[in-house]
Write a protein that holds these residues in place. Sequence first.
Motif, PDB file in Angstrom:
ATOM      1  N   TYR A   1      -2.155  -0.404  12.952  1.00  0.00           N
ATOM      2  CA  TYR A   1      -3.346  -0.190  12.126  1.00  0.00           C
ATOM      3  C   TYR A   1      -3.061   0.828  11.023  1.00  0.00           C
ATOM      4  CZ  TYR A   1      -7.943   1.524  10.764  1.00  0.00           C
ATOM      5  OH  TYR A   1      -9.027   1.926  10.035  1.00  0.00           O
ATOM      6  N   TYR A   2      -2.518   1.989  11.383  1.00  0.00           N
ATOM      7  CA  TYR A   2      -2.263   3.028  10.387  1.00  0.00           C
ATOM      8  C   TYR A   2      -1.152   2.640   9.427  1.00  0.00           C
ATOM      9  CZ  TYR A   2      -5.589   5.916  12.805  1.00  0.00           C
ATOM     10  OH  TYR A   2      -6.757   6.389  13.343  1.00  0.00           O
ATOM     11  N   SER A   3      -0.171   1.917   9.907  1.00  0.00           N
ATOM     12  CA  SER A   3       0.895   1.433   9.042  1.00  0.00           C
ATOM     13  C   SER A   3       0.341   0.452   7.999  1.00  0.00           C
ATOM     14  CB  SER A   3       1.966   0.777   9.900  1.00  0.00           C
ATOM     15  OG  SER A   3       2.678  -0.170   9.208  1.00  0.00           O
TER      16      SER A   3
ATOM     17  N   LYS B   1      -3.189   1.038   1.067  1.00  0.00           N
ATOM     18  CA  LYS B   1      -3.592   2.149   0.185  1.00  0.00           C
ATOM     19  C   LYS B   1      -2.551   2.368  -0.912  1.00  0.00           C
ATOM     20  CE  LYS B   1      -6.484   4.914   3.271  1.00  0.00           C
ATOM     21  NZ  LYS B   1      -6.582   6.171   4.034  1.00  0.00           N
ATOM     22  N   LYS B   2      -1.276   2.276  -0.550  1.00  0.00           N
ATOM     23  CA  LYS B   2      -0.193   2.468  -1.517  1.00  0.00           C
ATOM     24  C   LYS B   2      -0.221   1.353  -2.578  1.00  0.00           C
ATOM     25  CE  LYS B   2       4.088   4.081  -0.260  1.00  0.00           C
ATOM     26  NZ  LYS B   2       5.388   3.958   0.405  1.00  0.00           N
ATOM     27  N   GLU B   3      -0.400   0.109  -2.117  1.00  0.00           N
ATOM     28  CA  GLU B   3      -0.478  -1.025  -3.041  1.00  0.00           C
ATOM     29  C   GLU B   3      -1.691  -0.887  -3.965  1.00  0.00           C
ATOM     30  OE1 GLU B   3      -0.602  -4.458  -0.505  1.00  0.00           O
ATOM     31  OE2 GLU B   3       1.563  -4.428  -0.147  1.00  0.00           O
ATOM     32  N   LYS B   4      -2.817  -0.505  -3.387  1.00  0.00           N
ATOM     33  CA  LYS B   4      -4.056  -0.363  -4.161  1.00  0.00           C
ATOM     34  C   LYS B   4      -3.907   0.737  -5.209  1.00  0.00           C
ATOM     35  CE  LYS B   4      -9.051   0.018  -3.622  1.00  0.00           C
ATOM     36  NZ  LYS B   4      -9.580   1.315  -3.984  1.00  0.00           N
TER      37      LYS B   4
ATOM     38  N   ALA C   1     -12.603  -3.688   5.110  1.00  0.00           N
ATOM     39  CA  ALA C   1     -12.561  -4.422   6.380  1.00  0.00           C
ATOM     40  C   ALA C   1     -11.741  -3.677   7.427  1.00  0.00           C
ATOM     41  CB  ALA C   1     -11.985  -5.816   6.153  1.00  0.00           C
ATOM     42  N   LEU C   2     -10.651  -3.074   7.015  1.00  0.00           N
ATOM     43  CA  LEU C   2      -9.798  -2.350   7.961  1.00  0.00           C
ATOM     44  C   LEU C   2     -10.434  -1.050   8.429  1.00  0.00           C
ATOM     45  CD1 LEU C   2      -6.144  -2.716   6.666  1.00  0.00           C
ATOM     46  CD2 LEU C   2      -7.038  -3.392   8.881  1.00  0.00           C
TER      47      LEU C   2
END
Length: 182
Positions: A85-87, A93-96, A34-35
């Motif tokens: 947005y990038y933050s 991404k880090k959590e995933k 979605a992002l």
Amino acid sequence: MTVEYIGYIQTENLIRAWPTIQGIKESLTLELKALEVKNTDETDDYIFTQAIGNKVVSDIPPSGKISDTTGDIAASYLQVIDRDYYSTLESIKKEKFSIELVDDKLNIGFRRLSQLQQQILKLFYLENKTWAEVLEELKAEKHFLTKDQAQKYRRRSIEKMQSISKITVETYVSVMKLVEVE
């Protein structure tokens, strides 16, 4: 710097939370998709509203000093949006990555167990059955064990998964923060 791996109890906690970990993994995947579809129409509408508002737009420029309201709003708004947005994207991404890593490592460890060991862990941790219920189900599948024997199988299974998975304490802490409701 030495790497610290989780112990028996932490491995046990991860096995209990495994269905939730898999759900979070799916949820984060959807959120990333979605992002990645950035909606620029909202940005353009916001800038137009801030710059023009309810003013009448005509071909004749207004007299007097012309300020660059549009440029100022557009520049600052886009910078704020891009930074947020990038933050957000990096955080997800880090959590995933952590969630996928733990899920994959648990999966690898679980697949290396015998069918009986897998069944005991599945019944006791994932289906939350009591030892009496676990023993009944095992008996139905022609595995005649005492409670003590089944508990020893469980202990050896978790130790084997712990040994194979090699999950770091740092990764464990970050995943458990995501799993536990705050």
